[in-house]
Scaffold this motif. Structure first.
Motif, PDB file in Angstrom:
ATOM      1  N   ASN A  22       0.713  -1.007  -0.112  1.00 48.21           N
ATOM      2  CA  ASN A  22       0.026   0.096   0.134  1.00 48.21           C
ATOM      3  C   ASN A  22       0.996   1.363  -0.223  1.00 48.21           C
ATOM      4  O   ASN A  22       2.091   1.216  -0.108  1.00 48.21           O
ATOM      5  CB  ASN A  22      -0.959  -0.167   1.153  1.00 48.21           C
ATOM      6  N   SER A  23       0.364   2.370   0.194  1.00 46.89           N
ATOM      7  CA  SER A  23       0.914   3.674  -0.036  1.00 46.89           C
ATOM      8  C   SER A  23       1.308   4.329   1.354  1.00 46.89           C
ATOM      9  O   SER A  23       1.262   5.230   1.254  1.00 46.89           O
ATOM     10  CB  SER A  23       0.415   4.548  -0.981  1.00 46.89           C
ATOM     11  N   ALA A  24       1.071   3.494   2.575  1.00 50.90           N
ATOM     12  CA  ALA A  24       1.303   4.050   3.615  1.00 50.90           C
ATOM     13  C   ALA A  24       2.701   4.768   4.049  1.00 50.90           C
ATOM     14  O   ALA A  24       3.700   4.561   3.560  1.00 50.90           O
ATOM     15  CB  ALA A  24       1.337   2.918   4.686  1.00 50.90           C
ATOM     16  N   VAL A  25       2.614   6.067   4.484  1.00 52.73           N
ATOM     17  CA  VAL A  25       3.701   6.639   4.591  1.00 52.73           C
ATOM     18  C   VAL A  25       4.002   6.898   5.987  1.00 52.73           C
ATOM     19  O   VAL A  25       3.099   7.661   6.846  1.00 52.73           O
ATOM     20  CB  VAL A  25       3.595   8.133   3.811  1.00 52.73           C
ATOM     21  N   GLU A  26       5.276   6.886   6.814  1.00 54.06           N
ATOM     22  CA  GLU A  26       5.513   7.109   8.133  1.00 54.06           C
ATOM     23  C   GLU A  26       5.720   8.626   8.297  1.00 54.06           C
ATOM     24  O   GLU A  26       6.590   9.219   7.828  1.00 54.06           O
ATOM     25  CB  GLU A  26       6.772   6.299   8.448  1.00 54.06           C
ATOM     26  N   LYS A  27       4.852   9.226   9.026  1.00 54.17           N
ATOM     27  CA  LYS A  27       4.897  10.620   9.253  1.00 54.17           C
ATOM     28  C   LYS A  27       5.795  11.097  10.387  1.00 54.17           C
ATOM     29  O   LYS A  27       6.228  12.278  10.600  1.00 54.17           O
ATOM     30  CB  LYS A  27       3.661  11.203   9.323  1.00 54.17           C
TER      31      LYS A  27
END
Length: 166
Positions: A22-27
């Motif tokens: 998926n396109s999860a991004v750690e912020k």
């Protein structure tokens, strides 16, 4: 059987586990909890009665609490009504003894022996300060106090629990 095993293995390899990226991004970094040292109590004397005073103690819980209790006798008290009956005494060491293994007596309890030095009379309130401070650890059922003597044999000051001394 062999004819089918190769195509089945190939199909499993191509399809993977069934989870697609998926396109999860750690912020931000994950939250981390920082723990303060346990805040517990030592027992001092206020207006002739025991009163608990909060202190912070290192990881070695009971030994740390007892060290704080005896150190408090060398420091000024928080107010004019608070005192200690342990002036002139020092903590030498402690020894923990577990009750024998008996399946009928659970949970297992411990007896803590507190070795002290000092020449003054050890009052009932002084014993209560030591015993009640040590018994904050729920495993400790009894506290024996032994006075170490430089001029003769060590002397037992008895074995008590906090309820007996209050």
């Amino acid at each position: 059987m062999r004819r089918w095993s190769t195509p089945i293995a190939l199909a499993a390899l191509v399809t993977g586990c069934g989870i697609t990226p998926n396109s999860a991004v750690e912020k931000a970094p994950p939250p981390v909890v920082t723990m303060q040292p346990p805040s517990t109590h030592i027992w001092l004397v206020k207006r002739g009665r025991l009163e608990d005073v909060p202190v912070s103690t290192p990881k070695d819980h009971v030994e740390g609490l007892l060290a704080k209790l005896f150190d408090a006798s060398k420091e000024p008290m928080p107010d004019d009504e608070t005192s200690t009956h342990l002036r002139g005494f020092t903590l030498d060491r402690t020894y923990t003894e577990r009750a024998p293994r008996d399946p009928d007596s659970l949970p297992r309890t411990e007896t803590l022996t507190v070795y002290i030095k000092g020449e003054s009379k050890l009052t009932r309130l002084a014993k209560a300060q030591i015993v009640c401070t040590a018994q904050q650890d729920s495993k400790i059922d009894r506290v024996k106090i032994v006075r170490i003597s430089d001029n003769g044999p060590d002397r037992s000051e008895g074995s008590n629990n906090c309820k007996e001394l209050q």
